[in-house]
Structures are given as structure tokens and as C-alpha cells.
Motif scaffolding. Structure first.
Motif, PDB file in Angstrom:
ATOM      1  N   LEU A 335       0.817  -1.283  -0.081  1.00 12.09           N
ATOM      2  CA  LEU A 335      -0.039   0.041  -0.013  1.00 12.09           C
ATOM      3  C   LEU A 335       0.990   1.351  -0.029  1.00 12.09           C
ATOM      4  CD1 LEU A 335      -2.729   1.455   0.133  1.00 12.09           C
ATOM      5  CD2 LEU A 335      -2.586   1.182   2.781  1.00 12.09           C
ATOM      6  N   GLU A 336       2.154   1.233   0.716  1.00 13.17           N
ATOM      7  CA  GLU A 336       2.786   2.349   0.692  1.00 13.17           C
ATOM      8  C   GLU A 336       3.222   2.817  -0.595  1.00 13.17           C
ATOM      9  OE1 GLU A 336       5.387  -1.093   0.359  1.00 13.17           O
ATOM     10  OE2 GLU A 336       3.964  -0.837   1.816  1.00 13.17           O
ATOM     11  N   ASN A 351      -5.912  -3.399   6.041  1.00 14.83           N
ATOM     12  CA  ASN A 351      -5.431  -4.300   7.076  1.00 14.83           C
ATOM     13  C   ASN A 351      -3.841  -4.188   7.083  1.00 14.83           C
ATOM     14  OD1 ASN A 351      -3.852  -6.944   7.633  1.00 14.83           O
ATOM     15  ND2 ASN A 351      -5.942  -7.529   8.370  1.00 14.83           N
ATOM     16  N   GLN A 352      -3.273  -4.128   8.223  1.00 15.00           N
ATOM     17  CA  GLN A 352      -1.847  -3.577   8.481  1.00 15.00           C
ATOM     18  C   GLN A 352      -1.055  -4.666   7.494  1.00 15.00           C
ATOM     19  OE1 GLN A 352       0.645  -5.354  10.399  1.00 15.00           O
ATOM     20  NE2 GLN A 352      -0.284  -7.015  10.803  1.00 15.00           N
ATOM     21  N   GLU A 353      -1.091  -5.597   7.399  1.00 12.04           N
ATOM     22  CA  GLU A 353      -0.354  -6.478   6.455  1.00 12.04           C
ATOM     23  C   GLU A 353      -0.208  -5.971   5.046  1.00 12.04           C
ATOM     24  OE1 GLU A 353      -1.948 -10.294   7.090  1.00 12.04           O
ATOM     25  OE2 GLU A 353      -0.669 -10.736   8.841  1.00 12.04           O
ATOM     26  N   ALA A 354      -1.025  -5.046   4.558  1.00 16.63           N
ATOM     27  CA  ALA A 354      -1.218  -4.634   3.072  1.00 16.63           C
ATOM     28  C   ALA A 354       0.039  -3.414   3.119  1.00 16.63           C
ATOM     29  CB  ALA A 354      -2.452  -3.926   2.862  1.00 16.63           C
ATOM     30  N   LEU A 355       0.662  -2.875   4.223  1.00 17.17           N
ATOM     31  CA  LEU A 355       1.163  -2.005   4.333  1.00 17.17           C
ATOM     32  C   LEU A 355       2.778  -2.848   4.558  1.00 17.17           C
ATOM     33  CD1 LEU A 355       1.555   1.212   4.278  1.00 17.17           C
ATOM     34  CD2 LEU A 355       1.831   1.077   6.601  1.00 17.17           C
ATOM     35  N   ILE A 356       3.382  -2.990   3.403  1.00 17.19           N
ATOM     36  CA  ILE A 356       4.467  -3.867   3.564  1.00 17.19           C
ATOM     37  C   ILE A 356       5.846  -3.113   4.360  1.00 17.19           C
ATOM     38  CG2 ILE A 356       6.350  -5.263   2.347  1.00 17.19           C
ATOM     39  CD1 ILE A 356       3.542  -6.239   2.149  1.00 17.19           C
ATOM     40  N   SER A 357       5.851  -1.972   3.892  1.00 19.52           N
ATOM     41  CA  SER A 357       6.979  -1.052   4.641  1.00 19.52           C
ATOM     42  C   SER A 357       6.561   0.557   4.779  1.00 19.52           C
ATOM     43  CB  SER A 357       8.300  -1.122   3.837  1.00 19.52           C
ATOM     44  OG  SER A 357       8.009  -0.636   2.396  1.00 19.52           O
ATOM     45  N   LEU A 358       7.261   0.966   5.356  1.00 11.02           N
ATOM     46  CA  LEU A 358       6.953   2.703   5.476  1.00 11.02           C
ATOM     47  C   LEU A 358       7.291   3.637   4.342  1.00 11.02           C
ATOM     48  CD1 LEU A 358       7.652   3.240   9.229  1.00 11.02           C
ATOM     49  CD2 LEU A 358       5.585   2.406   8.259  1.00 11.02           C
ATOM     50  N   PRO A 359       6.594   4.322   3.746  1.00 15.37           N
ATOM     51  CA  PRO A 359       7.059   5.061   2.796  1.00 15.37           C
ATOM     52  C   PRO A 359       8.553   5.891   2.951  1.00 15.37           C
ATOM     53  CG  PRO A 359       4.813   5.334   3.033  1.00 15.37           C
ATOM     54  CD  PRO A 359       5.245   4.720   4.190  1.00 15.37           C
ATOM     55  N   ILE A 385       2.958  -1.347  15.745  1.00 11.48           N
ATOM     56  CA  ILE A 385       2.954  -0.294  16.131  1.00 11.48           C
ATOM     57  C   ILE A 385       3.687   0.949  15.357  1.00 11.48           C
ATOM     58  CG2 ILE A 385       3.965   1.098  18.279  1.00 11.48           C
ATOM     59  CD1 ILE A 385       1.561  -0.893  18.908  1.00 11.48           C
ATOM     60  N   GLY A 386       4.931   0.671  14.940  1.00 12.09           N
ATOM     61  CA  GLY A 386       5.507   1.519  14.000  1.00 12.09           C
ATOM     62  C   GLY A 386       4.800   2.026  12.828  1.00 12.09           C
ATOM     63  N   LYS A 387       3.984   1.121  12.225  1.00 11.31           N
ATOM     64  CA  LYS A 387       3.094   1.781  11.221  1.00 11.31           C
ATOM     65  C   LYS A 387       2.227   2.800  11.701  1.00 11.31           C
ATOM     66  CE  LYS A 387       3.475  -2.570   8.726  1.00 11.31           C
ATOM     67  NZ  LYS A 387       2.677  -4.031   8.514  1.00 11.31           N
ATOM     68  N   ALA A 388       1.622   2.604  12.657  1.00 12.83           N
ATOM     69  CA  ALA A 388       0.681   3.579  13.472  1.00 12.83           C
ATOM     70  C   ALA A 388       1.237   4.990  13.630  1.00 12.83           C
ATOM     71  CB  ALA A 388      -0.256   3.016  14.490  1.00 12.83           C
ATOM     72  N   LYS A 389       2.547   4.751  14.305  1.00 17.26           N
ATOM     73  CA  LYS A 389       3.225   5.955  14.589  1.00 17.26           C
ATOM     74  C   LYS A 389       3.716   6.849  13.584  1.00 17.26           C
ATOM     75  CE  LYS A 389       5.590   4.313  18.920  1.00 17.26           C
ATOM     76  NZ  LYS A 389       6.831   3.906  19.644  1.00 17.26           N
ATOM     77  N   TYR A 390       3.923   6.024  12.469  1.00 11.90           N
ATOM     78  CA  TYR A 390       4.390   6.812  11.049  1.00 11.90           C
ATOM     79  C   TYR A 390       3.119   7.786  10.889  1.00 11.90           C
ATOM     80  CZ  TYR A 390       5.572   7.779   6.279  1.00 11.90           C
ATOM     81  OH  TYR A 390       6.078   8.056   5.219  1.00 11.90           O
ATOM     82  N   PHE A 391       1.715   7.359  10.754  1.00 14.06           N
ATOM     83  CA  PHE A 391       0.782   8.357  10.215  1.00 14.06           C
ATOM     84  C   PHE A 391       0.488   9.238  11.474  1.00 14.06           C
ATOM     85  CE2 PHE A 391      -0.376   4.028   8.089  1.00 14.06           C
ATOM     86  CZ  PHE A 391      -0.647   4.527   6.963  1.00 14.06           C
ATOM     87  N   LEU A 392       0.701   8.836  12.573  1.00 18.22           N
ATOM     88  CA  LEU A 392       0.350   9.930  13.672  1.00 18.22           C
ATOM     89  C   LEU A 392       1.654  11.148  13.469  1.00 18.22           C
ATOM     90  CD1 LEU A 392      -0.016   7.674  17.050  1.00 18.22           C
ATOM     91  CD2 LEU A 392      -1.643   9.118  15.779  1.00 18.22           C
TER      92      LEU A 392
END
Length: 436
Positions: A335-336, A351-359, A385-392
Motif C-alpha cells: 500500500l505504501e 489491514n496492516q499487512e497490506a502496508l509492507i513497509s513505511l514510505p 506499532i511503528g506503522k501507526a506511529k508513522y501516520f501519527l
């Protein structure tokens, strides 16, 4: 002593207005409706005033306790339909529903359809076996009063629409297990429906079709579900007023999608067993404002080169299949990658698994547009947790972050996630976090 007044038996129901009695009859089966005709002269012909006729041959016999059908049962039920549909044809029919998979004489079935057309039927729902739909039923294709047509057949049924087909008022068509004889048959049907707005085609074979051409200037909603034997066929969609598209299928050999500038919402679930390039398909719908993608569709979209830009998309939902979750770690990108092609995105659900890595580069939508994010399948693992923190950290316009945890997560683990995210740096000052 006051005299006791003896109450006589009064038939108060029969004194009601015809419209009320007809409404009462509408809740009864066809057999029960006919039986009311012997109650009194008041009821004798009331059944003939019913504007909606529903006949479910197998269902009605099953409700009477029959597990198999004798010839006399079939004949008796046919006579019942004759009486209600043909013999007493006092008023126009608003709706006719006929479900019959048993061996009714095709000539009798033709007489029923002819009677319905003669009585100005508006909504016709046929769930029948193919043998009953013969060339004599061609009278149906000149029905000027039809507004809704629903045909549920069997998988080997082939519909040959004559060139003179004319449905000037038909707005909705639903076809299930209906196959067309050739390309011209499709063209004859659509060109004859000058008012068509909603088309649903489900479970059909493309073995007789080289180009399934859906071209209509008024069509607003199109649903295509499960084509078969489509290895060499094309699908063409040319619909300048189309606002909704649902497509659930494998990729066909080729696509031509034209004039879809009005498209508002698309629900796409494509698998790619033919290993066909999906670029033409996704470029054709890139004007859409709301998009639902299956995970297989996302994978196909991400393989397009160059990646289409969805310049108007404001809402995106990625639907995750449990069957594919073990294979997400095999994806090269997720998704990134797509987020960089969604400049106007305001609402995201995945779903969090669709985000393979952070952009590597923060998408522009996250910096200025994205207001609502919903992440499902969430865990308390560091990567998640890191994925959510990235969006925050980067969501300047973010107003709502909804976390739906994985199944059977205890309240204690949910509370732990809540504390971690609440203490994380955030760019937006008006953000609410919800954890379920």
C-alpha cells in the motif's frame, strides 16, 4: 333490568375497502388467495384485482409438505396460474414473479408470458429452467411497459436477443447464469433498452463472445460477477453516466474502458490467472472518487507500469482475504507505493499487512488531506506499532485513527497499545484515537 343485546355474527372484514382486502391477500400464497374466492360473493373475484403475482411452484408445494411432485400436482398448479394470470385479466400487473424449475409445458409458459405482456407488466422476475424459454417467448422482447427484468436461468442457457428488441421503459436488468449467443445479441439487448440505468450480470460464459461490449449513454450502475471461459474475450465499457462499478472476476484477455469520467464508486476484486497486464483496466477507472480493492486487485494494480494516478480519489478501502495473508511477505511492494498516487485521499481503511513497509517519502495526501484512517488486524508487535506511529507523526490533517485489533486480543493488550500510541508524537492537534 337492562335487556341484554345479542350480538349477531357480523362479517366486518368483507366490509373493508377493496384496497385493504387486496393488501391482505398480498401476504398469502397463490393457493391461499384462490381459496378465498369461495368465502362469499364479495370475495369471489377479488384475487383478480391483485397487482402483484408471485408464483413459487417448488416452494408452495414444499410448504404443503410435498417432497416430490406428481404430474397431477404440476397440472393443478399450472391451472392455478392460468386462473390468476390469464382467465381473469381485469387489471394491469405491476409485478410478476415466477419460480419454476420443474417440467411445465413450454406452450403454457409462453401463454403466461404473453398474458403478462398484454397486461402491462412492469416488474418481471423469472427463475426458470432453460427449456421453457423458447423462441416463442420472443414476445417478451417487445414489452414496452417493463421497468425491471430479472432472469435467473441455468448455466447452459443461451439467450438470443432479436434485433428488434425494444424496452423503452426498462431501467434495471439482472441476469444470472444467462449466456449470450454472440456479440450481436448483447448489442441488441442494450440498444433496445433506451432508458437503462442499472445492469447486473452474474455467472455467465463468454465462450460465444469475442467482445462483451457494454456501451450505453444512460447507464449509471454496472455489476459484473464471475465470467467463465474468458481467456480470449474482451470487455468494453463505454458509459459516460456510470457512477458505480462492481467487478469481481479474473482478468480477461483485454479491456477497453472509455468515457468513465462520471465514475464515483468502484468495488474491484480481480485475480490474474492469465498473467495479463491490468494497466488498461485501472487507467480506465482512475477518475473514481471511492474505491474498494481486494488484496489481489491491489497486487495487480501495483504491478502496473507506470502506476496510474487516482487524482480524484478521496476514499480507499483495501479488503484483505484471510487466504492470502501468509503470502503478504512475498510482495515486493504494498500500500505504501500506492499512497504516492493518491494526492486527494481523505479516508483510508486497510489491514496492516497490506502496508509492507513505511514510505521513504511522506505521501502528499498524508501531509495535507488524509483525515481518517482505519487499520484492522492490528497487533502489539513493534513493526505494527511503528506503522501507526508513522501516520501519527506525519498526518497533519488527521482527525481520526481507528485501530481494530486482531482476533481474541485481551483488554489488557488493547490498553497497552492505547498507552503507546497516546504517548507517541503526533502532527495533528485535533486527533482522536479509537481502539477496538
Amino acid at each position: 333490568m337492562a335487556k341484554q343485546v345479542k350480538m349477531e355474527n357480523v362479517d366486518r372484514i368483507s366490509g373493508l375497502h377493496d384496497s385493504i382486502l387486496i393488501h391482505i391477500l398480498s401476504f398469502l400464497s397463490a393457493k391461499q388467495v384462490i381459496r378465498t374466492s369461495i368465502l362469499s360473493t364479495r370475495w369471489r373475484y377479488l384475487f383478480a384485482l391483485l397487482p402483484n403475482l408471485h408464483f413459487d411452484f417448488e416452494g408452495d408445494l414444499w410448504r404443503r409438505g410435498y417432497t416430490s411432485y406428481r404430474h397431477i400436482d404440476i397440472y393443478s398448479y399450472g391451472c392455478l396460474v392460468d386462473k390468476m394470470l390469464i382467465t381473469h385479466n381485469m387489471i394491469n400487473i405491476d409485478q410478476l414473479r415466477l419460480k419454476c424449475r420443474t417440467m411445465i409445458d413450454p406452450d403454457r409458459f409462453h401463454a403466461w408470458i404473453s398474458a403478462a405482456v398484454h397486461r402491462g407488466v412492469k416488474h418481471l422476475d423469472l427463475n426458470i429452467s432453460p427449456g421453457k424459454f423458447t423462441t416463442r417467448t420472443a414476445v417478451l422482447f417487445t414489452c414496452r411497459t417493463l421497468v425491471t427484468l430479472k432472469l435467473c436461468m441455468e448455466f447452459d442457457f443461451v439467450l438470443d436477443v432479436p434485433k428488434g428488441a425494444h424496452f423503452p421503459n426498462l431501467k434495471t436488468i439482472y441476469l444470472e447464469e444467462v449466456n449470450f449467443s454472440n456479440d450481436d445479441s448483447v448489442k441488441s439487448l442494450l440498444s433496445g433498452c433506451t432508458s437503462l440505468e442499472d445492469l447486473v450480470i452474474e455467472k455467465f460464459l463468454m465462450r460465444n463472445i469475442s467482445n462483451f461490449n457494454i456501451s450505453h449513454h444512460l447507464l449509471k450502475r454496472l455489476t459484473l460477477l464471475y465470467t467463465y471461459q474468458s481467456d480470449y474475450g474482451w470487455i468494453t465499457i463505454d458509459a459516460p453516466n456510470l457512477v458505480y462499478l462492481e467487478y469481481d472476476d479474473e482478468l480477461v484477455a483485454g479491456y477497453s474502458l472509455q468515457n468513465l469520467q462520471s465514475l464515483v464508486k468502484a468495488d474491484i476484486d480481480i485475480s490474474n490467472s492469465l498473467e495479463v497486464d491490468g494497466s488498461t483496466f485501472f487507467r480506465g477507472i482512475c477518475n473514481v472518487r471511492s474505491l474498494i480493492l481486494s488484496d489481489t486487485s491491489l497486487e495487480l494494480l501495483l504491478s502496473c507500469e507506470p502506476l496510474p494516478v487516482f487524482a480524484n480519489l478521496v476514499k480507499l478501502k483495501i479488503h484483505c482475504s484471510n487466504d492470502l495473508r501468509p503470502y503478504y511477505d512475498q510482495w515486493e511492494k504494498g500500500l505504501e507505493t500506492l499512497l504516492s498516487s493518491l494526492p486527494e485521499l481523505e479516508k483510508l481503511e486497510f489491514n496492516q499487512e497490506a502496508l509492507i513497509s513505511l514510505p521513504e517519502k511522506v505521501p502528499s495526501c498524508l501531509l495535507s488531506k488524509l483525515k481518517s484512517i482505519k487499520i484492522s488486524g492490528f497487533t502489539d508487535e513493534r513493526d505494527c506499532i511503528g506503522k501507526a506511529k508513522y501516520f501519527l507523526k506525519n498526518g497533519r490533517a488527521l482527525e481520526k485513527l481507528t485501530i481494530r485489533t486482531a482476533l481474541r486480543y485481551s483488554e489488557e493488550r488493547k490498553s497497552k497499545i492505547s498507552k503507546v500510541l497516546s504517548a507517541s508524537p503526533r502532527e495533528s492537534k485535533h486527533l482522536c484515537i479509537f481502539i477496538f
